[in-house]
Design a protein around this motif. Structure first.
Motif, PDB file in Angstrom:
ATOM      1  N   THR A 224      43.724  38.867  46.990  1.00  0.00           N
ATOM      2  CA  THR A 224      43.049  39.233  45.749  1.00  0.00           C
ATOM      3  C   THR A 224      44.062  39.334  44.615  1.00  0.00           C
ATOM      4  O   THR A 224      43.838  38.842  43.501  1.00  0.00           O
ATOM      5  CB  THR A 224      42.306  40.573  45.914  1.00  0.00           C
ATOM      6  N   MET A 225      45.195  39.950  44.910  1.00  0.00           N
ATOM      7  CA  MET A 225      46.256  40.078  43.911  1.00  0.00           C
ATOM      8  C   MET A 225      46.886  38.721  43.621  1.00  0.00           C
ATOM      9  O   MET A 225      47.118  38.368  42.458  1.00  0.00           O
ATOM     10  CB  MET A 225      47.317  41.060  44.400  1.00  0.00           C
ATOM     11  N   LEU A 226      47.140  37.933  44.690  1.00  0.00           N
ATOM     12  CA  LEU A 226      47.792  36.627  44.526  1.00  0.00           C
ATOM     13  C   LEU A 226      46.968  35.709  43.636  1.00  0.00           C
ATOM     14  O   LEU A 226      47.471  35.162  42.653  1.00  0.00           O
ATOM     15  CB  LEU A 226      47.996  35.982  45.899  1.00  0.00           C
ATOM     16  N   TYR A 227      45.686  35.528  43.982  1.00  0.00           N
ATOM     17  CA  TYR A 227      44.863  34.591  43.225  1.00  0.00           C
ATOM     18  C   TYR A 227      44.565  35.105  41.823  1.00  0.00           C
ATOM     19  O   TYR A 227      44.418  34.317  40.885  1.00  0.00           O
ATOM     20  CB  TYR A 227      43.576  34.277  43.988  1.00  0.00           C
ATOM     21  N   GLY A 228      44.487  36.431  41.684  1.00  0.00           N
ATOM     22  CA  GLY A 228      44.311  36.985  40.339  1.00  0.00           C
ATOM     23  C   GLY A 228      45.495  36.669  39.449  1.00  0.00           C
ATOM     24  O   GLY A 228      45.332  36.275  38.282  1.00  0.00           O
ATOM     25  N   ASN A 229      46.706  36.785  40.009  1.00  0.00           N
ATOM     26  CA  ASN A 229      47.911  36.459  39.253  1.00  0.00           C
ATOM     27  C   ASN A 229      47.994  34.964  38.962  1.00  0.00           C
ATOM     28  O   ASN A 229      48.389  34.551  37.864  1.00  0.00           O
ATOM     29  CB  ASN A 229      49.158  36.912  40.015  1.00  0.00           C
ATOM     30  N   LEU A 230      47.633  34.153  39.943  1.00  0.00           N
ATOM     31  CA  LEU A 230      47.702  32.701  39.758  1.00  0.00           C
ATOM     32  C   LEU A 230      46.776  32.249  38.632  1.00  0.00           C
ATOM     33  O   LEU A 230      47.154  31.437  37.780  1.00  0.00           O
ATOM     34  CB  LEU A 230      47.337  31.974  41.052  1.00  0.00           C
ATOM     35  N   LEU A 231      45.564  32.784  38.629  1.00  0.00           N
ATOM     36  CA  LEU A 231      44.584  32.335  37.644  1.00  0.00           C
ATOM     37  C   LEU A 231      44.868  32.851  36.240  1.00  0.00           C
ATOM     38  O   LEU A 231      44.264  32.388  35.276  1.00  0.00           O
ATOM     39  CB  LEU A 231      43.177  32.730  38.090  1.00  0.00           C
ATOM     40  N   SER A 232      45.780  33.803  36.120  1.00  0.00           N
ATOM     41  CA  SER A 232      46.209  34.227  34.787  1.00  0.00           C
ATOM     42  C   SER A 232      47.263  33.283  34.218  1.00  0.00           C
ATOM     43  O   SER A 232      47.571  33.328  33.030  1.00  0.00           O
ATOM     44  CB  SER A 232      46.763  35.655  34.834  1.00  0.00           C
ATOM     45  N   ASN A 233      47.808  32.422  35.084  1.00  0.00           N
ATOM     46  CA  ASN A 233      48.774  31.401  34.665  1.00  0.00           C
ATOM     47  C   ASN A 233      48.012  30.166  34.204  1.00  0.00           C
ATOM     48  O   ASN A 233      47.212  29.607  34.965  1.00  0.00           O
ATOM     49  CB  ASN A 233      49.692  31.066  35.843  1.00  0.00           C
ATOM     50  N   PRO A 234      48.238  29.694  32.967  1.00  0.00           N
ATOM     51  CA  PRO A 234      47.460  28.547  32.455  1.00  0.00           C
ATOM     52  C   PRO A 234      47.540  27.305  33.339  1.00  0.00           C
ATOM     53  O   PRO A 234      46.539  26.592  33.492  1.00  0.00           O
ATOM     54  CB  PRO A 234      48.084  28.289  31.081  1.00  0.00           C
ATOM     55  N   GLN A 235      48.709  27.033  33.942  1.00  0.00           N
ATOM     56  CA  GLN A 235      48.844  25.838  34.763  1.00  0.00           C
ATOM     57  C   GLN A 235      47.972  25.919  36.017  1.00  0.00           C
ATOM     58  O   GLN A 235      47.300  24.958  36.395  1.00  0.00           O
ATOM     59  CB  GLN A 235      50.318  25.626  35.153  1.00  0.00           C
TER      60      GLN A 235
ATOM     61  N   PHE B 118      44.307  25.762  35.073  1.00  0.00           N
ATOM     62  CA  PHE B 118      43.936  24.379  34.809  1.00  0.00           C
ATOM     63  C   PHE B 118      43.702  23.619  36.110  1.00  0.00           C
ATOM     64  O   PHE B 118      42.712  22.887  36.248  1.00  0.00           O
ATOM     65  CB  PHE B 118      45.038  23.704  33.987  1.00  0.00           C
ATOM     66  N   GLN B 119      44.624  23.782  37.075  1.00  0.00           N
ATOM     67  CA  GLN B 119      44.466  23.099  38.359  1.00  0.00           C
ATOM     68  C   GLN B 119      43.173  23.517  39.053  1.00  0.00           C
ATOM     69  O   GLN B 119      42.465  22.692  39.640  1.00  0.00           O
ATOM     70  CB  GLN B 119      45.666  23.405  39.264  1.00  0.00           C
ATOM     71  N   ASN B 120      42.863  24.793  38.991  1.00  0.00           N
ATOM     72  CA  ASN B 120      41.648  25.300  39.631  1.00  0.00           C
ATOM     73  C   ASN B 120      40.393  24.739  38.971  1.00  0.00           C
ATOM     74  O   ASN B 120      39.448  24.314  39.655  1.00  0.00           O
ATOM     75  CB  ASN B 120      41.645  26.827  39.570  1.00  0.00           C
ATOM     76  N   GLU B 121      40.387  24.719  37.630  1.00  0.00           N
ATOM     77  CA  GLU B 121      39.235  24.165  36.921  1.00  0.00           C
ATOM     78  C   GLU B 121      39.092  22.674  37.193  1.00  0.00           C
ATOM     79  O   GLU B 121      37.977  22.152  37.329  1.00  0.00           O
ATOM     80  CB  GLU B 121      39.381  24.416  35.421  1.00  0.00           C
TER      81      GLU B 121
ATOM     82  N   PHE C  84      40.005  28.078  43.934  1.00  0.00           N
ATOM     83  CA  PHE C  84      40.555  29.320  44.459  1.00  0.00           C
ATOM     84  C   PHE C  84      39.427  30.334  44.641  1.00  0.00           C
ATOM     85  O   PHE C  84      38.493  30.386  43.834  1.00  0.00           O
ATOM     86  CB  PHE C  84      41.576  29.910  43.498  1.00  0.00           C
ATOM     87  N   PRO C  85      39.512  31.178  45.675  1.00  0.00           N
ATOM     88  CA  PRO C  85      38.489  32.224  45.834  1.00  0.00           C
ATOM     89  C   PRO C  85      38.650  33.303  44.773  1.00  0.00           C
ATOM     90  O   PRO C  85      39.760  33.633  44.357  1.00  0.00           O
ATOM     91  CB  PRO C  85      38.776  32.779  47.232  1.00  0.00           C
ATOM     92  N   THR C  86      37.529  33.847  44.327  1.00  0.00           N
ATOM     93  CA  THR C  86      37.561  34.945  43.361  1.00  0.00           C
ATOM     94  C   THR C  86      37.765  36.263  44.109  1.00  0.00           C
ATOM     95  O   THR C  86      37.605  36.334  45.337  1.00  0.00           O
ATOM     96  CB  THR C  86      36.255  35.022  42.566  1.00  0.00           C
ATOM     97  N   ALA C  87      38.086  37.316  43.345  1.00  0.00           N
ATOM     98  CA  ALA C  87      38.262  38.635  43.952  1.00  0.00           C
ATOM     99  C   ALA C  87      36.968  39.069  44.640  1.00  0.00           C
ATOM    100  O   ALA C  87      36.992  39.661  45.737  1.00  0.00           O
ATOM    101  CB  ALA C  87      38.669  39.646  42.884  1.00  0.00           C
TER     102      ALA C  87
ATOM    103  N   PHE D 222      45.237  41.342  54.322  1.00  0.00           N
ATOM    104  CA  PHE D 222      45.095  39.941  53.909  1.00  0.00           C
ATOM    105  C   PHE D 222      44.209  39.832  52.670  1.00  0.00           C
ATOM    106  O   PHE D 222      44.547  39.143  51.698  1.00  0.00           O
ATOM    107  CB  PHE D 222      44.495  39.130  55.057  1.00  0.00           C
ATOM    108  N   LYS D 223      43.085  40.523  52.676  1.00  0.00           N
ATOM    109  CA  LYS D 223      42.178  40.480  51.532  1.00  0.00           C
ATOM    110  C   LYS D 223      42.835  41.061  50.288  1.00  0.00           C
ATOM    111  O   LYS D 223      42.727  40.503  49.185  1.00  0.00           O
ATOM    112  CB  LYS D 223      40.880  41.235  51.844  1.00  0.00           C
ATOM    113  N   SER D 224      43.541  42.161  50.452  1.00  0.00           N
ATOM    114  CA  SER D 224      44.190  42.811  49.322  1.00  0.00           C
ATOM    115  C   SER D 224      45.293  41.934  48.738  1.00  0.00           C
ATOM    116  O   SER D 224      45.379  41.768  47.507  1.00  0.00           O
ATOM    117  CB  SER D 224      44.764  44.151  49.774  1.00  0.00           C
ATOM    118  N   ARG D 225      46.133  41.360  49.609  1.00  0.00           N
ATOM    119  CA  ARG D 225      47.234  40.501  49.147  1.00  0.00           C
ATOM    120  C   ARG D 225      46.702  39.296  48.400  1.00  0.00           C
ATOM    121  O   ARG D 225      47.223  38.919  47.356  1.00  0.00           O
ATOM    122  CB  ARG D 225      48.093  40.030  50.322  1.00  0.00           C
TER     123      ARG D 225
END
Length: 323
Positions: free
Chosen positions: A36-47, A50-53, A67-70, A31-34
């Motif tokens: 970490t990858m998911l949110y890392g990919n999401l936050l590389s997307n500008p949209q 922006f939503q997170n900020e 969103f939680p950080t790695a 769960f932690k590994s999945r």
């Protein structure tokens, strides 16, 4: 949710959530590994970035939002998480269950007795808690730069404390529908600048009495200033001149149709019953909604715009590409 034939299986699963939670180290690490990858990919997307900020800005950077950080994901402790879960689910007496669907009371009662009433209880008294999460006070305008594609996003938010009433919440929600319709005509069709513009508003009773009204739309960076100003001009026009009978009737008819269709949906009834219980509303007032539709006046919407859509409670957040 479950099909009628699976109702007992659903009851058994609810029982297990209380009586037999499973601590699985392998699944937890996965769960932690999945994530970490998911949110890392999401936050590389500008949209998504922006939503997170925006979430963090609107909550005054509360640690409970965004969103939680790695690093945060890696710090999650399975034993601590299990302890919290076990403590929270120790007393079913502080849970309220709502069931809506294709079943009879006589059919479901033995299952409730077998799988829910049998769960041990510690009979403690609990209540909700205000965590103090609030939007920033006063006017705030923020530009977030992310990505290189020529895509922008505009989020206009009005937030503030106000006395709560269900009627006022309905009026503000209706104002959101009116403004949505008008902006679709103005921005998408007349100015050919954007698709997907929307406005919505509501009042909240908990954790404190407040209102929220937001308008958002994507656009090209070259059109952002003009389209944003068009939205503010439209709000000013509504404050000054009100809305037309055509605007009002369009929203009323849409609400009548939506209400008629919603009454056929299990999810609607589930949410309604939960809300009435949570906020201690009288069920006799359920059909007041139909009366609110019929008695809604153009002046109600104009007055709401004047009261709630004010500069001193404006938070404007804009996404722009990096230079």
């Amino acid at each position: 949710a479950a099909a009628p034939k699976d109702l007992e299986t659903m009851m058994q699963m609810i029982n297990l959530y209380f009586t037999a939670p499973r601590k699985d180290t392998e699944s937890f690490e996965s769960f932690k590994s999945r994530n970490t990858m998911l949110y890392g990919n999401l936050l590389s997307n500008p949209q998504y970035y922006f939503q997170n900020e925006m979430i963090k800005i609107l909550s005054s950077n509360s640690l409970r939002t965004g969103f939680p950080t790695a690093e945060e994901l890696q710090q999650i402790d399975l034993d601590k998480a299990y302890q919290i879960y076990d403590e929270r689910f120790a007393d079913p007496a502080n849970f309220t269950f709502f069931f809506v669907g294709n079943f009879s009371a006589d059919e479901i009662k033995p299952m409730l007795e077998t799988y829910l009433a049998s769960i041990p209880s510690v009979s403690r008294e609990e209540s909700w808690n205000d965590l103090g999460i609030r939007p920033p006070a006063g006017t705030l305008k923020k530009v977030i730069k992310k990505g290189t594609d020529p895509k922008s996003q505009v989020s206009i938010n009005y937030k503030g404390e106000t006395d709560y009433s269900r009627k006022a919440s309905y009026v503000l929600s209706s104002l959101g529908e009116v403004i949505t319709n008008r902006l679709i005509d103005l921005i998408r069709e007349e100015k050919s600048g954007v698709y997907g513009v929307g406005a919505n508003g509501y009042l909240s009773q908990r954790p404190y009495e407040n209102y929220s009204f937001s308008i958002s739309f994507p656009c090209g960076p070259e059109n952002m200033v003009e389209l944003k100003q068009a939205v503010y001009d439209e709000i000013a026009l509504i404050k000054k001149n009100g809305i037309t009978d055509e605007d009002l009737n369009e929203v009323k008819e849409a609400q009548r149709i939506d209400r008629k269709e919603s009454l056929k949906e299990n999810r609607y009834w589930l949410n309604a019953l939960s809300s009435y219980y949570t906020y201690d509303w009288n069920l006799d007032t359920f059909y007041d909604y139909e009366n609110r539709i019929e008695t809604l006046k153009a002046k109600d919407l104009q007055d709401a715009a004047k009261k709630y859509l004010v500069d001193e409670n404006l938070i404007e957040i804009v996404l722009m590409p990096e230079e």
